[in-house]
Design a protein around this motif. Structure first.
Motif, mmCIF file in Angstrom:
data_model
loop_
_atom_site.group_PDB
_atom_site.id
_atom_site.type_symbol
_atom_site.label_atom_id
_atom_site.label_comp_id
_atom_site.label_asym_id
_atom_site.label_seq_id
_atom_site.Cartn_x
_atom_site.Cartn_y
_atom_site.Cartn_z
ATOM 1 N N UNK A 98 0.876 -1.175 0.000
ATOM 2 C CA UNK A 98 0.000 0.000 0.000
ATOM 3 C C UNK A 98 0.911 1.221 0.000
ATOM 4 N N UNK A 99 0.916 1.976 -1.101
ATOM 5 C CA UNK A 99 1.912 3.033 -1.215
ATOM 6 C C UNK A 99 1.371 4.259 -1.920
ATOM 7 N N UNK A 100 2.112 5.351 -1.751
ATOM 8 C CA UNK A 100 1.816 6.602 -2.440
ATOM 9 C C UNK A 100 2.930 6.853 -3.446
ATOM 10 N N UNK A 101 2.540 7.245 -4.652
ATOM 11 C CA UNK A 101 3.548 7.476 -5.694
ATOM 12 C C UNK A 101 4.126 8.887 -5.608
ATOM 13 N N UNK A 102 3.361 9.815 -4.980
ATOM 14 C CA UNK A 102 3.868 11.164 -4.804
ATOM 15 C C UNK A 102 3.114 11.797 -3.652
ATOM 16 N N UNK A 103 3.576 12.959 -3.216
ATOM 17 C CA UNK A 103 2.921 13.661 -2.116
ATOM 18 C C UNK A 103 1.530 14.120 -2.518
ATOM 19 N N UNK A 104 1.278 14.196 -3.796
ATOM 20 C CA UNK A 104 -0.012 14.679 -4.287
ATOM 21 C C UNK A 104 -1.021 13.569 -4.537
ATOM 22 N N UNK A 105 -0.623 12.333 -4.369
ATOM 23 C CA UNK A 105 -1.519 11.213 -4.653
ATOM 24 C C UNK A 105 -1.903 10.487 -3.371
ATOM 25 N N UNK A 106 -3.016 9.756 -3.436
ATOM 26 C CA UNK A 106 -3.449 8.967 -2.284
ATOM 27 C C UNK A 106 -2.842 7.571 -2.376
ATOM 28 N N UNK A 107 -2.889 6.861 -1.292
ATOM 29 C CA UNK A 107 -2.365 5.504 -1.268
ATOM 30 C C UNK A 107 -3.271 4.556 -2.038
ATOM 31 N N UNK A 108 -2.650 3.571 -2.637
ATOM 32 C CA UNK A 108 -3.422 2.504 -3.258
ATOM 33 C C UNK A 108 -2.589 1.219 -3.209
ATOM 34 N N UNK A 109 -3.250 0.119 -3.446
ATOM 35 C CA UNK A 109 -2.581 -1.177 -3.360
ATOM 36 C C UNK A 109 -1.967 -1.569 -4.690
ATOM 37 N N UNK A 110 -0.789 -2.139 -4.611
ATOM 38 C CA UNK A 110 -0.103 -2.699 -5.772
ATOM 39 C C UNK A 110 0.215 -4.163 -5.464
ATOM 40 N N UNK A 111 0.242 -4.963 -6.538
ATOM 41 C CA UNK A 111 0.444 -6.398 -6.390
ATOM 42 C C UNK A 111 1.587 -6.885 -7.270
ATOM 43 N N UNK A 112 2.281 -7.894 -6.773
ATOM 44 C CA UNK A 112 3.264 -8.577 -7.589
ATOM 45 C C UNK A 112 2.605 -9.617 -8.468
ATOM 46 N N UNK A 113 3.427 -10.272 -9.283
ATOM 47 C CA UNK A 113 2.891 -11.220 -10.247
ATOM 48 C C UNK A 113 2.674 -12.605 -9.636
ATOM 49 N N UNK A 114 3.218 -12.836 -8.467
ATOM 50 C CA UNK A 114 3.044 -14.114 -7.779
ATOM 51 C C UNK A 114 4.227 -15.039 -7.972
#
Length: 121
Positions: A98-114
């Motif tokens: 769960x991360x933010x890409x910049x100070x101007x963006x909200x957090x969202x979830x990212x996933x690996x390929x498994x």
């Protein structure tokens, strides 16, 4: 662009150990929680373990005492040490951040390929 790349899966006998790694790369401002989930054939994806930015951890009951999650914030990497593996641990393991890409963006979830983990009896 953000990528999560897992490594460390494989085939192991029951009672053995594996260590999974997941490195996050790309445009990252801040990583909040990181975690591992898994999906066995015919089952929904389930939580295995999570770790916050402050290193608070949470585990599924089925892995408590056998698995340990940790992270290296300097490397944007999360690890899963899996000991005393059982055949029922066989699944595809997915990394989550769960991360933010910049100070101007909200957090969202990212996933690996498994990454596949197979435990033979």
């Amino acid at each position: 662009q953000v990528q999560l790349v897992e490594s460390g899966g494989g085939l192991v006998q029951a009672g053995g150990s594996l260590r999974l790694s997941c490195a996050a790369s790309g445009s990252i401002f801040r990583i909040n929680s990181m975690g591992w989930y898994r999906r066995a054939p015919g089952n929904p994806r389930e939580l295995v373990a999570t770790i916050t930015s402050g290193n608070s951890t949470n585990y599924a009951d089925s892995v408590k005492g056998r698995f340990a999650i940790s992270r290296d914030n300097a490397k944007n990497t999360v690890y899963l040490q899996m000991n005393s593996l059982k055949p029922e641990d066989t699944a595809v393991y997915y990394c989550n951040a769960d991360l933010r890409r910049s100070i101007a963006t909200i957090s969202r979830a990212y996933w690996g390929q498994g990454t596949q983990v197979t435990v033979s009896s």
